[in-house]
Design a protein around this motif. Structure first.
Motif, mmCIF file in Angstrom:
data_model
loop_
_atom_site.group_PDB
_atom_site.id
_atom_site.type_symbol
_atom_site.label_atom_id
_atom_site.label_comp_id
_atom_site.label_asym_id
_atom_site.label_seq_id
_atom_site.Cartn_x
_atom_site.Cartn_y
_atom_site.Cartn_z
ATOM 1 N N GLU A 192 0.805 -1.229 0.000
ATOM 2 C CA GLU A 192 0.000 0.000 0.000
ATOM 3 C C GLU A 192 0.832 1.269 0.000
ATOM 4 O O GLU A 192 0.566 2.190 -0.753
ATOM 5 C CB GLU A 192 -1.040 -0.008 1.120
ATOM 6 C CG GLU A 192 -0.494 -0.069 2.532
ATOM 7 C CD GLU A 192 -1.620 -0.099 3.556
ATOM 8 O OE1 GLU A 192 -2.379 -1.084 3.577
ATOM 9 O OE2 GLU A 192 -1.732 0.843 4.348
ATOM 10 N N PHE B 68 9.408 -2.313 1.438
ATOM 11 C CA PHE B 68 9.374 -3.538 2.256
ATOM 12 C C PHE B 68 10.749 -3.928 2.817
ATOM 13 O O PHE B 68 11.277 -4.996 2.509
ATOM 14 C CB PHE B 68 8.771 -4.703 1.441
ATOM 15 C CG PHE B 68 7.265 -4.631 1.358
ATOM 16 C CD1 PHE B 68 6.470 -5.097 2.402
ATOM 17 C CD2 PHE B 68 6.637 -4.086 0.243
ATOM 18 C CE1 PHE B 68 5.073 -5.022 2.341
ATOM 19 C CE2 PHE B 68 5.245 -4.003 0.176
ATOM 20 C CZ PHE B 68 4.473 -4.476 1.224
ATOM 21 N N ASN C 76 4.684 -0.169 -4.367
ATOM 22 C CA ASN C 76 3.495 0.204 -3.596
ATOM 23 C C ASN C 76 2.576 1.064 -4.449
ATOM 24 O O ASN C 76 3.025 1.651 -5.444
ATOM 25 C CB ASN C 76 3.918 1.027 -2.371
ATOM 26 C CG ASN C 76 4.576 0.169 -1.308
ATOM 27 O OD1 ASN C 76 3.991 -0.775 -0.804
ATOM 28 N ND2 ASN C 76 5.822 0.502 -0.969
ATOM 29 N N HIS D 132 -1.842 -8.612 3.692
ATOM 30 C CA HIS D 132 -0.615 -7.822 3.800
ATOM 31 C C HIS D 132 0.254 -8.413 4.923
ATOM 32 O O HIS D 132 -0.273 -8.789 5.976
ATOM 33 C CB HIS D 132 -0.989 -6.376 4.135
ATOM 34 C CG HIS D 132 0.146 -5.418 3.981
ATOM 35 N ND1 HIS D 132 1.197 -5.385 4.853
ATOM 36 C CD2 HIS D 132 0.407 -4.491 3.035
ATOM 37 C CE1 HIS D 132 2.050 -4.453 4.459
ATOM 38 N NE2 HIS D 132 1.599 -3.909 3.354
HETATM 39 N N1 URA Z 1 4.002 -1.762 3.903
HETATM 40 C C1 URA Z 1 3.732 -1.520 2.591
HETATM 41 O O1 URA Z 1 2.589 -1.595 2.140
HETATM 42 N N2 URA Z 1 4.741 -1.189 1.810
HETATM 43 C C2 URA Z 1 6.015 -1.102 2.218
HETATM 44 O O2 URA Z 1 6.890 -0.794 1.408
HETATM 45 C C3 URA Z 1 6.263 -1.382 3.582
HETATM 46 C C4 URA Z 1 5.253 -1.704 4.400
#
Ligand code: URA
Length: 199
Positions: free
Chosen positions: A48, A61, A88, A168
């Motif tokens: 996201e 991430f 994202n 997620h």
């Molecule tokens: N959550 C997400 O959706 N994206 C990221 O890059 C890190 C955490």
């Protein structure tokens, strides 16, 4: 489009995105988090928006949720993180206040401003499969209002590319931590992707 052309197009897109001031998140970000991985990836993971660690490093991430995602890719799917593509929907960190203490999902305006960048990334990379991580990215890619619990595990498509929605990694960690029962559901969804790709 050959790989050289894909790389050049992604680089050009990135240059523009790094300068973006389309929405208010540009005023609070430390770094734009464009996305990373192979420009010829067969699999794209879409989250996201950046969290604190991602905002500080400019990479997607790489915090706690990122460690779980990396483990799914490397230990579960037996792929190298650098051979997939991770991005994202929004490229700057949405937080609840200007002190940037707590993350929140992107709002309508932010999604409207930023999602064309993601669409462009997907068109350039043209992956065989997209894995949508969590509610905002699943709802956007599948043009749906259905909650993630119902959506997950069911194929949809975006620009004719198959999309597999799943939970997620942050949601998984919030619901049971490392031993979360939701890990099993995510793995069921990932297995469908591997089957489609004949892996
Ligand atoms: N959550 C997400 O959706 N994206 C990221 O890059 C890190 C955490």
């Amino acid at each position: 489009m050959d790989n050289n052309e894909q790389s050049k197009k992604l680089d050009n897109l990135k240059k523009g995105v790094l300068l973006c001031e389309r929405c208010k998140l540009s005023t609070t970000r430390t770094n734009v988090v464009f996305g990373e991985g192979s420009s010829e990836a067969e699999i794209m993971f879409i989250g996201e928006g950046p969290g604190k660690t991602e905002d500080l490093t400019g990479r997607p991430f790489v915090g706690r949720a990122g460690a779980l995602l990396t483990s799914i890719i490397e230990n579960g799917m037996k792929l190298k993180r650098e051979n997939v593509y991770i991005a994202n929907i929004v490229k700057c960190r949405p937080s609840v206040d200007y002190k940037m203490q707590k993350d929140r999902p992107p709002d309508k305006e932010e999604l409207k401003c930023c999602s064309p960048f993601l669409t462009e990334q997907i068109k350039i990379i043209n992956p065989k499969v997209i894995i949508a991580l969590g509610s905002p990215s699943s709802k956007f890619l599948l043009n749906s209002n259905i909650g993630i619990t119902k959506l997950r595990g069911n194929w949809g498509s975006f620009l004719k590319i198959p999309v597999m929605p799943t939970y997620h990694p942050s949601y998984v960690l919030r619901n049971g931590g490392e031993k979360s029962p939701l890990k099993k559901d995510v793995w069921e969804d990932i297995k469908k992707v591997l089957k489609k790709l004949n892996v």
